[in-house]
Design a protein around this motif. Structure first.
Motif, mmCIF file in Angstrom:
data_model
loop_
_atom_site.group_PDB
_atom_site.id
_atom_site.type_symbol
_atom_site.label_atom_id
_atom_site.label_comp_id
_atom_site.label_asym_id
_atom_site.label_seq_id
_atom_site.Cartn_x
_atom_site.Cartn_y
_atom_site.Cartn_z
ATOM 1 N N ALA A 90 0.862 -1.189 0.000
ATOM 2 C CA ALA A 90 0.000 0.000 0.000
ATOM 3 C C ALA A 90 0.893 1.232 0.000
ATOM 4 O O ALA A 90 1.936 1.255 0.648
ATOM 5 N N GLU A 91 0.457 2.273 -0.699
ATOM 6 C CA GLU A 91 1.342 3.437 -0.819
ATOM 7 C C GLU A 91 1.561 4.117 0.532
ATOM 8 O O GLU A 91 2.612 4.732 0.754
ATOM 9 N N ALA A 92 0.587 3.976 1.454
ATOM 10 C CA ALA A 92 0.717 4.630 2.763
ATOM 11 C C ALA A 92 1.806 3.993 3.623
ATOM 12 O O ALA A 92 2.326 4.634 4.538
ATOM 13 N N ALA A 95 -3.120 -12.332 -5.572
ATOM 14 C CA ALA A 95 -3.569 -12.436 -4.178
ATOM 15 C C ALA A 95 -3.740 -11.015 -3.660
ATOM 16 O O ALA A 95 -2.787 -10.235 -3.669
ATOM 17 N N PHE A 96 -4.933 -10.699 -3.235
ATOM 18 C CA PHE A 96 -5.233 -9.314 -2.842
ATOM 19 C C PHE A 96 -5.838 -9.275 -1.449
ATOM 20 O O PHE A 96 -6.689 -10.089 -1.105
ATOM 21 N N THR A 97 -5.424 -8.292 -0.675
ATOM 22 C CA THR A 97 -6.116 -7.968 0.583
ATOM 23 C C THR A 97 -6.400 -6.479 0.567
ATOM 24 O O THR A 97 -5.497 -5.666 0.317
ATOM 25 N N GLY A 98 -7.645 -6.118 0.826
ATOM 26 C CA GLY A 98 -8.005 -4.699 0.842
ATOM 27 C C GLY A 98 -9.509 -4.524 0.797
ATOM 28 O O GLY A 98 -10.257 -5.372 1.299
ATOM 29 N N SER A 99 -9.937 -3.452 0.159
ATOM 30 C CA SER A 99 -11.357 -3.094 0.204
ATOM 31 C C SER A 99 -12.185 -3.925 -0.783
ATOM 32 O O SER A 99 -11.663 -4.450 -1.773
ATOM 33 N N PRO A 110 -14.561 -2.801 -2.946
ATOM 34 C CA PRO A 110 -14.628 -2.272 -4.324
ATOM 35 C C PRO A 110 -13.381 -2.605 -5.146
ATOM 36 O O PRO A 110 -13.491 -3.004 -6.308
ATOM 37 N N VAL A 111 -12.193 -2.459 -4.540
ATOM 38 C CA VAL A 111 -10.973 -2.782 -5.293
ATOM 39 C C VAL A 111 -10.911 -4.294 -5.539
ATOM 40 O O VAL A 111 -10.522 -4.739 -6.626
ATOM 41 N N GLY A 112 -11.351 -5.078 -4.587
ATOM 42 C CA GLY A 112 -11.380 -6.540 -4.771
ATOM 43 C C GLY A 112 -12.256 -6.929 -5.963
ATOM 44 O O GLY A 112 -11.875 -7.778 -6.777
ATOM 45 N N HIS A 118 -13.017 -5.021 -8.496
ATOM 46 C CA HIS A 118 -12.353 -4.526 -9.704
ATOM 47 C C HIS A 118 -11.270 -5.525 -10.141
ATOM 48 O O HIS A 118 -11.179 -5.890 -11.320
ATOM 49 N N ILE A 119 -10.487 -5.976 -9.170
ATOM 50 C CA ILE A 119 -9.399 -6.920 -9.478
ATOM 51 C C ILE A 119 -9.963 -8.232 -10.029
ATOM 52 O O ILE A 119 -9.421 -8.830 -10.959
ATOM 53 N N MET A 120 -11.097 -8.637 -9.454
ATOM 54 C CA MET A 120 -11.727 -9.885 -9.910
ATOM 55 C C MET A 120 -12.069 -9.793 -11.402
ATOM 56 O O MET A 120 -11.833 -10.729 -12.173
ATOM 57 N N GLU A 128 -4.689 10.676 6.181
ATOM 58 C CA GLU A 128 -5.756 11.671 6.190
ATOM 59 C C GLU A 128 -7.027 11.127 5.537
ATOM 60 O O GLU A 128 -8.132 11.385 5.998
ATOM 61 N N LYS A 129 -6.836 10.337 4.486
ATOM 62 C CA LYS A 129 -7.996 9.781 3.770
ATOM 63 C C LYS A 129 -8.834 8.911 4.716
ATOM 64 O O LYS A 129 -10.062 9.030 4.792
ATOM 65 N N GLN A 130 -8.138 8.051 5.458
ATOM 66 C CA GLN A 130 -8.847 7.149 6.364
ATOM 67 C C GLN A 130 -9.482 7.939 7.519
ATOM 68 O O GLN A 130 -10.596 7.659 7.943
HETATM 69 P P1 TAP Z 1 -7.699 -0.381 -1.040
HETATM 70 O O1 TAP Z 1 -7.925 0.817 -1.879
HETATM 71 O O2 TAP Z 1 -8.490 -1.588 -1.319
HETATM 72 O O3 TAP Z 1 -6.123 -0.701 -1.121
HETATM 73 C C1 TAP Z 1 -5.557 -1.953 -0.858
HETATM 74 C C2 TAP Z 1 -4.437 -2.194 -1.857
HETATM 75 O O4 TAP Z 1 -4.974 -2.195 -3.176
HETATM 76 C C3 TAP Z 1 -3.364 -1.109 -1.841
HETATM 77 O O5 TAP Z 1 -2.107 -1.679 -2.112
HETATM 78 C C4 TAP Z 1 -3.794 -0.238 -2.986
HETATM 79 O O6 TAP Z 1 -2.772 0.559 -3.514
HETATM 80 C C5 TAP Z 1 -4.262 -1.261 -3.979
HETATM 81 N N1 TAP Z 1 -5.121 -0.744 -5.024
HETATM 82 C C6 TAP Z 1 -5.851 0.403 -5.031
HETATM 83 N N2 TAP Z 1 -6.500 0.516 -6.200
HETATM 84 C C7 TAP Z 1 -6.183 -0.574 -6.938
HETATM 85 C C8 TAP Z 1 -6.549 -1.030 -8.244
HETATM 86 N N3 TAP Z 1 -7.378 -0.348 -9.016
HETATM 87 N N4 TAP Z 1 -6.036 -2.193 -8.687
HETATM 88 C C9 TAP Z 1 -5.190 -2.904 -7.909
HETATM 89 N N5 TAP Z 1 -4.812 -2.520 -6.674
HETATM 90 C C10 TAP Z 1 -5.309 -1.374 -6.200
HETATM 91 O O7 TAP Z 1 -7.884 -0.022 0.431
HETATM 92 P P2 TAP Z 1 -7.508 1.365 1.122
HETATM 93 O O8 TAP Z 1 -7.804 2.577 0.300
HETATM 94 O O9 TAP Z 1 -6.137 1.205 1.536
HETATM 95 O O10 TAP Z 1 -8.567 1.369 2.286
HETATM 96 C C11 TAP Z 1 -9.927 1.645 1.982
HETATM 97 C C12 TAP Z 1 -10.825 0.690 2.682
HETATM 98 O O11 TAP Z 1 -10.423 -0.653 2.379
HETATM 99 C C13 TAP Z 1 -10.758 0.743 4.181
HETATM 100 O O12 TAP Z 1 -11.570 1.722 4.696
HETATM 101 C C14 TAP Z 1 -11.217 -0.626 4.559
HETATM 102 O O13 TAP Z 1 -12.598 -0.707 4.573
HETATM 103 C C15 TAP Z 1 -10.700 -1.487 3.463
HETATM 104 N N6 TAP Z 1 -9.468 -2.176 3.844
HETATM 105 C C16 TAP Z 1 -9.584 -3.466 4.152
HETATM 106 C C17 TAP Z 1 -8.472 -4.156 4.524
HETATM 107 C C18 TAP Z 1 -8.578 -5.583 4.839
HETATM 108 S S1 TAP Z 1 -7.381 -6.283 5.647
HETATM 109 N N7 TAP Z 1 -9.588 -6.303 4.462
HETATM 110 C C19 TAP Z 1 -7.241 -3.531 4.596
HETATM 111 C C20 TAP Z 1 -7.138 -2.192 4.249
HETATM 112 C C21 TAP Z 1 -8.282 -1.535 3.862
HETATM 113 P P3 TAP Z 1 -2.625 2.076 -2.985
HETATM 114 O O14 TAP Z 1 -2.311 1.982 -1.556
HETATM 115 O O15 TAP Z 1 -1.535 2.605 -3.800
HETATM 116 O O16 TAP Z 1 -3.947 2.737 -3.246
#
Ligand code: TAP
Length: 489
Positions: free
Chosen positions: A189-191, A237-241, A243-245, A247-249, A341-343
């Motif tokens: 993650a960029e942060a 393999a992705f962990t994150g939000s 909407p991005v999940g 999109h990746i799918m 700040e975003k979070q």
């Molecule tokens: P995401 O935007 O989902 O970021 C997670 C990862 O995906 C980061 O490495 C991010 O890169 C990358 N990413 C962003 N846009 C992408 C794209 N179009 N294609 C491929 N990868 C992409 O999460 P966030 O902004 O860090 O947090 C937002 C919300 O996500 C949180 O409020 C929370 O609800 C959720 N979140 C969930 C988890 C877990 S463990 N389930 C963890 C973090 C956040 P960049 O950092 O460069 O954007």
């Protein structure tokens, strides 16, 4: 008192591609911001799409033509163990970097780094075992044939990880991928990019063959599509939000890549009348305020049975008010700032919306700090089940509470969610706990606790919380294909 104010920082302006440290093709960097005081910690290499392509090519070449594939599991395990040893050696420094980047309290950062090393050690063991377990005989109904099922590395894997446990989330993907014999491109993650780059330095120090692990720091919105659509990538393999999940799918569908997703949650914690109040308070607080609530499995919905409700809420609110906030480097601080700040704005906006909609805030809200992204431990009560505070992930220190009458109602409310990552139940009646645990629609269930996580046990969610399981043998299987070899004789 501060643990240790400074360590010299390394160079974070290079990408790790094909075993070499290279500047981004256009020389770009971005700032890494300390969420405690909003200062610039350092500048991080901002990879271009071309850099991402180079990283994929390096991983492909290392998989197809490099020595990596010729190594036994035992030989790969030696690299994983060497990585674990280096992480242990540098634990204090790596924990310090996590605090700077992420804001979390230093003790939590130390646990994370120790777990990171533990994860590499665990998968080293599984890599060794693969030498004996990769091929298993299959008993066929037709005796003219014999058959084996053989597990082989998927190929080139891309890992895209979040900022809440920066180095640990890298380990959850890098360690099983390398154990399986895959090569990898890691996009942190960029942060929170610093410890990912440190992982690259460690890989270099232990002599990991070039191209096996490549690290591209930069913006997911720019690099993501290259990494998730490239035909040379076999697995994402992705962990994150969510909407991005999603999109990746869609992107990974381009050539039907192997995909595992670990997405969000809105996990319920059900507390029955016969629970010990102090034990309940301890686990509820841990379940939602640990890591500032930025935990995918946080038990952010609390269901309390009527009989214990008033007493438990009094104690819970009193203890939440006592949680010490401040710099993650200060000893005794239990709650640091949110990651960026975003979070911070996103969490405050969820709180403000709930208040504007008339939901009762028992404690919390914006914290009284001149600088930094602090949100106080926040508890809302009697949250309507159709309100977004109950239905969507806040990913911050915000607890939504409701009462319930009986077991059936508790299970119904807990399962009424688009997510299914985790759930917890507390009661003195073990038979009830076991019953409720089995009725939960969630991938991870805790009885009389919340959040303990073990490298050996499967981790992942039902419903929109994701696809597949990480950790344990399940995590290794994420990076393995199964081949059938059948012989006619
Ligand atoms: P995401 O935007 O989902 O970021 C997670 C990862 O995906 C980061 O490495 C991010 O890169 C990358 N990413 C962003 N846009 C992408 C794209 N179009 N294609 C491929 N990868 C992409 O999460 P966030 O902004 O860090 O947090 C937002 C919300 O996500 C949180 O409020 C929370 O609800 C959720 N979140 C969930 C988890 C877990 S463990 N389930 C963890 C973090 C956040 P960049 O950092 O460069 O954007």
């Amino acid at each position: 008192m501060t643990t240790k104010s400074t360590y010299p920082l390394g160079d974070y302006q290079k990408l790790y591609i094909n075993g070499a440290w290279v500047s981004p093709t256009d020389g770009a960097t971005f700032e890494s911001i300390n969420p405690y005081d909003e200062s610039v910690i350092t500048h991080i290499a901002k990879a271009s799409q071309d850099d991402a392509l180079q990283a994929v090519q390096a991983a492909r070449h290392a998989f197809d033509d490099g020595e990596w594939c010729t190594l036994s599991g035992k030989e790969r395990a030696a690299y994983l163990r060497a990585i674990a040893a280096k992480i242990h050696e540098n634990l204090e420094y790596l924990a310090y970097l996590e605090v700077l980047d992420n804001g979390k309290p230093i003790d939590e950062a130390r646990w994370d780094i120790a777990d990171t090393a533990g994860c590499f050690e665990f998968y080293a063991q599984l890599a060794e075992e693969l030498d004996d377990t990769a091929e298993t005989p299959v008993v066929l109904s037709d005796e003219r044939f014999d058959s084996v099922a053989r597990r082989e590395a998927v190929g080139v894997a891309v890992a895209i990880i979040p900022w809440n446990y920066p180095m640990l989330m890298a380990a959850w993907k890098v360690a099983p991928a390398l154990a399986a014999g895959c090569t990898m491109v890691l996009k942190p993650a960029e942060a929170t990019s610093m410890t990912a780059i440190e992982l690259g330095r460690i890989a270099e120090k232990v002599g990991l063959p070039k191209g096996v692990l490549n690290i591209v720091t930069g913006f997911g919105s720019e690099l993501g599509d290259v990494l998730t659509t490239h035909p040379d990538v076999d697995k994402v393999a992705f962990t994150g939000s969510v909407p991005v999940g999603k999109h990746i799918m869609q992107k990974a569908a381009s050539n039907v890549k192997n995909l595992s997703l670990e997405l969000g949650g809105k996990s319920a914690f059900v507390v029955f009348d016969d629970s010990d109040i102090e034990q309940a308070v301890e686990w509820i607080l841990f379940g939602i305020f640990w890591n500032q609530g930025q935990v995918c499995s946080a038990t952010s919905r609390l269901l309390i049975q009527n009989g214990i409700y008033d007493k438990l809420m009094d104690r819970l609110v009193a203890e939440a008010k006592n949680i010490r906030m401040g710099s993650g480097l200060d000893i005794g601080v239990k709650l640091g700032p949110l990651v960026n700040e975003k979070q911070y704005r996103s969490v405050l906006s969820a709180i403000n919306k709930a208040q504007a909609d008339g939901i009762h805030m028992a404690t919390g809200g914006k914290a009284d700090f001149v600088k930094g992204y602090f949100v106080a431990p926040t508890i809302f009560t009697d949250v309507p089940t159709d309100h977004e505070l109950w239905t969507t992930e806040v990913f911050g220190p915000v607890l939504a509470v409701r009462r319930f009458d009986d077991e059936a109602e508790a299970i119904r409310l807990a399962n009424d969610s688009q997510f299914g990552l985790a759930a917890a139940v507390m009661s003195a009646d073990d038979a009830r706990c076991q019953r409720v645990a089995r009725a939960f629609c969630a991938g991870i269930v805790w009885i009389n606790c919340s959040q303990p996580t073990f490298t050996e046990a499967p981790w992942g969610g039902y419903k929109q919380s994701g696809i597949g399981r990480e950790l344990g043998e399940w995590g290794l299987n994420n990076y393995l294909e199964t081949k059938q070899i059948t012989r006619y004789h």
